[in-house]
Design a protein around this motif. Structure first.
Motif, PDB file in Angstrom:
ATOM      1  N   ALA A  94      -0.356  34.623 -34.943  1.00 27.94           N
ATOM      2  CA  ALA A  94      -0.073  33.476 -34.531  1.00 27.94           C
ATOM      3  C   ALA A  94       0.136  33.506 -32.742  1.00 27.94           C
ATOM      4  O   ALA A  94      -0.017  32.276 -32.137  1.00 27.94           O
ATOM      5  N   VAL A  95       0.866  34.503 -32.617  1.00 27.03           N
ATOM      6  CA  VAL A  95       1.090  34.762 -31.213  1.00 27.03           C
ATOM      7  C   VAL A  95      -0.191  35.523 -30.248  1.00 27.03           C
ATOM      8  O   VAL A  95      -0.747  35.422 -29.329  1.00 27.03           O
ATOM      9  N   THR A  96      -0.868  36.792 -31.070  1.00 29.68           N
ATOM     10  CA  THR A  96      -1.499  37.500 -30.311  1.00 29.68           C
ATOM     11  C   THR A  96      -3.031  36.623 -30.240  1.00 29.68           C
ATOM     12  O   THR A  96      -3.635  37.150 -29.025  1.00 29.68           O
ATOM     13  N   VAL A 147       0.732  26.013 -39.455  1.00 29.00           N
ATOM     14  CA  VAL A 147       0.788  27.360 -39.694  1.00 29.00           C
ATOM     15  C   VAL A 147       1.786  27.954 -40.491  1.00 29.00           C
ATOM     16  O   VAL A 147       1.640  28.900 -41.361  1.00 29.00           O
ATOM     17  N   ALA A 148       3.280  27.714 -40.081  1.00 26.59           N
ATOM     18  CA  ALA A 148       4.144  27.951 -40.749  1.00 26.59           C
ATOM     19  C   ALA A 148       4.308  27.592 -42.368  1.00 26.59           C
ATOM     20  O   ALA A 148       4.546  28.490 -43.314  1.00 26.59           O
ATOM     21  N   PRO A 183      -3.210  27.194 -41.985  1.00 20.58           N
ATOM     22  CA  PRO A 183      -3.944  27.211 -40.426  1.00 20.58           C
ATOM     23  C   PRO A 183      -5.265  26.282 -40.543  1.00 20.58           C
ATOM     24  O   PRO A 183      -5.636  25.885 -39.517  1.00 20.58           O
ATOM     25  N   GLY A 184      -5.864  26.652 -41.857  1.00 25.20           N
ATOM     26  CA  GLY A 184      -7.096  26.032 -41.760  1.00 25.20           C
ATOM     27  C   GLY A 184      -7.219  24.394 -41.618  1.00 25.20           C
ATOM     28  O   GLY A 184      -8.312  23.940 -41.351  1.00 25.20           O
ATOM     29  N   HIS A 185      -6.182  23.915 -41.906  1.00 26.47           N
ATOM     30  CA  HIS A 185      -5.972  22.266 -41.640  1.00 26.47           C
ATOM     31  C   HIS A 185      -5.407  22.120 -40.130  1.00 26.47           C
ATOM     32  O   HIS A 185      -5.963  21.019 -39.472  1.00 26.47           O
ATOM     33  N   GLY A 186      -4.402  23.038 -39.860  1.00 20.30           N
ATOM     34  CA  GLY A 186      -3.621  22.759 -38.477  1.00 20.30           C
ATOM     35  C   GLY A 186      -4.442  23.096 -37.324  1.00 20.30           C
ATOM     36  O   GLY A 186      -4.460  22.369 -36.196  1.00 20.30           O
ATOM     37  N   ILE A 187      -5.078  24.118 -37.251  1.00 19.45           N
ATOM     38  CA  ILE A 187      -5.999  24.480 -36.262  1.00 19.45           C
ATOM     39  C   ILE A 187      -7.075  23.450 -35.834  1.00 19.45           C
ATOM     40  O   ILE A 187      -7.266  23.068 -34.522  1.00 19.45           O
TER      41      ILE A 187
END
Length: 412
Positions: free
Chosen positions: A329-331, A62-63, A67-71
């Protein structure tokens, strides 16, 4: 199957003054004071190593703006971790005899999850699932051996249930080979098919005979694992904040994130444990959706910690993510946690429209907090804490009204 006449003690577990090897027979669902054993606690702690590894890789993905790969990778790997843990938790609730062989086979399962944890980074970075599959193979062979041992000590429908579990576990493990052998574009479909197949194994295995899992014990096991995952979230966030302060001297930027993160985690604990869920777990048809739904509860709880790390890295300039993306990423995992806990857990004990609205409304407000820039995490934490305070207040007022009504009725 054991019953209330089972000669084994009904306290913390099987007698410690017994033979090294005993038949692996079903325990009674009516045992009093059934609690988690030290071996189960050790098992949970080792599983969190794998959860932590998955969280670290999610942070990196994500950093770095992927995110499309990591999630999806995180969802796949967390499913493997959670499902192996859940298989053991329910089996142990029904069959734990704590003899020598049971302990050794359980330790083999722990070794398997550590192998899986060692392969998490390769799965994320290189799409190489072999080490993960190998760790899973070790765990699942041990789990199948436990079921076959239970089948040997059982008869009739109970034996068929144990045999179905063993066969289902082994067949699914063969199916997971698709993640190793098939080309990368096919792997998400392999995961989807095999995840559904895994979820169907207990439904098929127990269609004629329900295992004698213990409601209090299962509720405690899930609660303890939730606590450990929330603890890992706090640890991850603490390390991120420390790193930011040490390297960038950015205490003023990090304080709102740290405070908001603590409020979110504290509220997550309170919301989960405010109700005694064991009373709702009276049958498989009630417990299966609750147990399966914990995939989302646990995955979102762990993802909150990853999100806090991302927010810290964005605040100190270690990532090129926007403030909006870092806040989300938190909410977003916080919203998923609130909604899932309400749907599977809390709503069964809420009385009245106002109480039922507290967590869904809080989830909606947390989404709105995403757009508050550098104050987003702190605002989300305050909303979560407000949800807890509102729930406590409404519950106290209702209890007071019920006491007044009983007093009035008795006086009349």
């Amino acid at each position: 199957m054991t019953s209330s006449s089972d000669p084994r003690p009904r306290s913390a577990g099987p007698s410690r003054t017994r033979r090294p090897l005993r038949p692996l027979t079903a325990r009674g669902r009516d045992e009093a004071h059934r609690v988690a054993t030290p071996l189960e606690l050790f098992f949970d702690l080792c599983f969190v190593v794998a959860v932590a590894q998955a969280g670290v890789e999610l942070v990196h993905a994500v950093a770095e703006g992927h995110p499309g790969h990591g999630i999806p990778n995180y969802a796949m790997l967390f499913f493997a971790i959670w499902w192996a843990w859940m298989n053991f938790a329910w089996f142990a609730s029904a069959y734990d005899n704590d003899d020598l062989l049971y302990r050794v086979v359980t330790l083999v399962q722990i070794a398997g999850v550590l192998v899986l944890a060692a392969g998490v980074s390769r799965a994320f970075e290189d799409h190489d699932f072999f080490v993960v599959w190998l760790g899973y193979l070790i765990m699942r062979l041990a789990m199948a051996a436990q079921w076959l041992r239970a089948a040997r000590s059982a008869e009739g429908p109970e034996r068929r249930t144990a045999q179905r579990y063993a066969g289902g576990v082994l067949l699914c493990q063969v199916g997971w080979l698709g993640l190793v052998l098939l080309p990368e574009p096919a792997r998400p479909w392999v995961f989807l098919v095999m995840a559904i197949a895994e979820l169907c194994v207990p439904l098929y295995a127990e269609k004629d005979h329900a295992t004698t899992w213990h409601p209090h014990h299962i509720a405690e096991r899930y609660g303890l694992f939730t606590i450990i995952v929330l603890g890992e979230t706090i640890a991850a966030a603490t390390i991120a904040v420390k790193s930011g302060v040490d390297e960038h001297d950015a205490l003023s930027e990090l304080l709102p994130i740290a405070a908001g993160g603590l409020l979110i985690v504290f509220s997550a604990w309170w919301i989960y444990f405010v109700v005694p869920i064991h009373g709702h777990l009276r049958s498989n048809w009630q417990s299966f959706p609750w147990g399966y739904g914990h995939y989302l509860i646990l995955a979102s709880a762990a993802a909150i910690g990853a999100g806090l790390e991302v927010a810290v890295e964005q605040a100190v300039g270690k990532t090129h993510l926007s403030t909006l993306a870092a806040s989300a990423a938190v909410t977003l995992p916080t919203v998923l946690y609130l909604i899932t806990v309400w749907a599977l857990h809390s709503r069964h004990f809420k009385v009245g429209f106002a109480q039922q609205l507290v967590l869904p409304t809080a989830a909606l407000l947390v989404i709105c907090c995403t757009f508050l820039g550098e104050w987003a995490v702190l605002a989300a934490g305050l909303v979560s804490a407000l949800a807890v305070a509102t729930g406590v207040t409404l519950t106290a007022r209702r209890a007071a009204r019920e006491r007044e009504e009983r007093a009035t009725a008795s006086a009349a």
